[in-house]
Design a protein around this motif. Structure first.
Motif, short mmCIF file in Angstrom:
data_model
loop_
_atom_site.label_atom_id
_atom_site.label_comp_id
_atom_site.label_asym_id
_atom_site.label_seq_id
_atom_site.Cartn_x
_atom_site.Cartn_y
_atom_site.Cartn_z
N GLU A 1 44.81 37.30 43.34
CA GLU A 1 44.13 36.22 43.60
C GLU A 1 43.04 35.79 42.67
OE1 GLU A 1 45.72 33.56 42.46
OE2 GLU A 1 48.01 34.30 42.21
N ARG A 2 42.23 37.34 43.91
CA ARG A 2 40.89 37.18 43.59
C ARG A 2 40.57 37.78 41.95
NH1 ARG A 2 36.44 40.62 46.45
NH2 ARG A 2 34.53 38.96 47.43
N THR A 3 40.91 39.18 41.92
CA THR A 3 40.38 39.68 41.52
C THR A 3 41.35 39.01 39.10
OG1 THR A 3 41.35 41.53 42.01
CG2 THR A 3 41.83 41.96 38.98
N VAL A 4 42.40 37.50 39.81
CA VAL A 4 42.15 37.01 38.23
C VAL A 4 41.34 36.30 38.25
CG1 VAL A 4 43.93 35.02 37.53
CG2 VAL A 4 45.43 37.52 38.58
N ALA A 5 40.73 35.79 39.48
CA ALA A 5 39.60 34.46 39.35
C ALA A 5 38.38 35.37 39.44
CB ALA A 5 39.54 34.06 40.99
N ASP A 6 37.51 36.83 39.46
CA ASP A 6 37.18 37.33 39.19
C ASP A 6 36.63 37.72 36.82
OD1 ASP A 6 36.01 37.81 41.57
OD2 ASP A 6 36.22 39.39 42.05
N LEU A 7 37.95 37.94 36.46
CA LEU A 7 38.16 38.07 35.44
C LEU A 7 37.86 36.70 34.76
CD1 LEU A 7 39.63 40.66 36.12
CD2 LEU A 7 39.48 41.13 33.69
N ALA A 8 38.01 35.76 35.08
CA ALA A 8 37.71 34.27 34.58
C ALA A 8 36.89 33.96 34.75
CB ALA A 8 38.24 32.76 35.28
N ALA A 9 35.32 34.67 34.84
CA ALA A 9 33.76 34.20 35.14
C ALA A 9 33.43 34.95 33.92
CB ALA A 9 33.74 35.25 36.59
N ILE A 10 33.81 34.96 32.85
CA ILE A 10 33.07 36.08 32.16
C ILE A 10 32.64 34.98 31.24
CG2 ILE A 10 33.88 37.28 29.90
CD1 ILE A 10 35.68 38.86 31.36
N THR A 11 31.06 34.90 30.53
CA THR A 11 30.57 34.23 30.30
C THR A 11 30.01 34.85 28.27
OG1 THR A 11 30.07 33.05 32.48
CG2 THR A 11 28.30 32.32 30.19
N PRO A 12 30.46 34.87 27.45
CA PRO A 12 29.73 34.51 26.03
C PRO A 12 28.24 34.62 26.33
CG PRO A 12 32.28 33.56 25.88
CD PRO A 12 31.22 32.74 27.45
N ARG A 13 27.99 35.62 25.16
CA ARG A 13 26.54 35.85 25.21
C ARG A 13 26.06 36.51 23.45
NH1 ARG A 13 24.40 35.29 30.29
NH2 ARG A 13 25.11 35.48 31.91
N GLY A 14 25.21 35.67 23.53
CA GLY A 14 24.39 36.38 22.19
C GLY A 14 23.96 34.96 21.31
N ARG A 15 23.67 35.16 19.87
CA ARG A 15 22.99 34.25 19.05
C ARG A 15 23.63 33.69 17.79
NH1 ARG A 15 18.39 36.64 20.08
NH2 ARG A 15 18.23 38.53 18.00
N THR A 16 25.27 34.72 17.54
CA THR A 16 26.28 34.15 16.45
C THR A 16 27.72 34.73 17.31
OG1 THR A 16 26.21 36.72 16.20
CG2 THR A 16 24.74 35.65 14.53
N PRO A 17 28.49 33.42 16.83
CA PRO A 17 30.17 33.92 17.01
C PRO A 17 30.24 35.44 17.28
CG PRO A 17 29.68 32.80 15.39
CD PRO A 17 28.29 33.21 15.04
N ALA A 18 30.23 36.66 16.25
CA ALA A 18 30.54 38.09 17.22
C ALA A 18 29.39 38.60 17.65
CB ALA A 18 29.99 38.53 15.76
N ALA A 19 28.66 38.67 17.92
CA ALA A 19 27.30 38.63 19.01
C ALA A 19 28.42 38.47 20.33
CB ALA A 19 26.32 38.32 18.66
N GLU B 1 48.84 38.90 31.81
CA GLU B 1 48.83 36.78 30.49
C GLU B 1 47.75 36.32 31.59
OE1 GLU B 1 49.22 38.29 28.17
OE2 GLU B 1 50.67 40.10 28.27
N ARG B 2 48.34 35.98 32.79
CA ARG B 2 47.20 34.89 33.21
C ARG B 2 45.73 34.95 33.38
NH1 ARG B 2 48.33 32.71 40.14
NH2 ARG B 2 45.79 32.10 39.93
N MET B 3 45.54 36.74 33.84
CA MET B 3 44.51 37.40 34.34
C MET B 3 43.71 37.59 33.27
SD MET B 3 44.06 41.60 35.69
CE MET B 3 44.70 42.41 33.98
#
Length: 218
Positions: free
Chosen positions: A59-77, A107-109
């Motif tokens: 459960e902790r691992t699944v939660a860790d991979l949920a914390a990804i935040t997109p960064r960049g100035r364009t959708p592609a970036a 799949e949930r991860m």
């Protein structure tokens, strides 16, 4: 003397570190208690038995991979940034990710990363089936690249190695620069970013701006 102050988070963090370094088989309650400087009974009080502990780590691992935040100035970036972050997280915890897979929660991860990708694909102007294809293609690229990296790391030493083969190889037409580049050690991160950028730019096409190479987060 066994320590008296202990938290559930400390137990999980230490257990996760043991699994990351040595695999699930190395995680015993006695070894974990020794690492924490406490009694085995204290471990049971905080997380239950070993199976409950493994469930908590999943459960902790699944939660860790949920914390990804997109960064960049364009959708592609931002799509490329999600791919890089996902690869980094998967590479950092292969044993834990394998445990997630064994419990049928893969799949949930991946769902949070898929949602982040979908948001950026929408920002690039794609909808429906075409948008879904981009999300899945990026995910497959990440997972496939990680699997290839892991396989290369675990495979026997090659003799001659690729770098040695290309030191004397010739091409038609002659391309010494190509041969020198292929004789050099592979930079996995650079190769990954190059392939993901090409994939994303090709899939978005006229529906979104190309990746901004000047963007350090791209």
């Amino acid at each position: 003397m066994a320590r008296t102050a202990l938290t559930r988070e400390e137990v999980l963090e230490t257990a996760a570190a043991l699994v990351r370094q040595h695999g699930p088989a190395a995680l015993t309650m006695r070894r974990l208690a020794a690492e924490l400087g406490t009694a085995v009974t204290s471990i049971y009080w905080h997380v239950g038995n070993r199976e409950s502990l493994l469930d908590a780590l999943v459960e902790r691992t699944v939660a860790d991979l949920a914390a990804i935040t997109p960064r960049g100035r364009t959708p592609a970036a931002r799509i490329v940034s999600v791919a890089r972050a996902l690869r980094r997280e998967l590479r950092a915890r292969p044993h834990l990710v394998a445990m997630v897979h064994e419990r049928g929660l893969t799949e949930r991860m991946f769902l949070p990363a898929q949602r982040a990708l979908a948001q950026e694909v929408h920002a690039a102007g794609l909808r429906g089936t075409r948008a879904a294809e981009v999300v899945r293609a990026v995910q497959v690229q990440v997972v496939g690249h990680v699997l290839v990296e892991r396989n290369r790391e675990r495979s026997p030493a090659q003799s001659p190695a690729e770098t040695e083969l290309w030191q004397t190889a010739t091409t038609d037409p002659p391309d010494p620069a190509l041969a020198r580049a292929l004789a050099a050690p592979v930079d996995p991160e650079r190769l990954f970013v190059t392939s993901v950028r090409a994939l994303v730019n090709g899939l978005l096409g006229p529906h979104g701006p190309t990746t901004d190479r000047s963007d350090p987060t791209a």
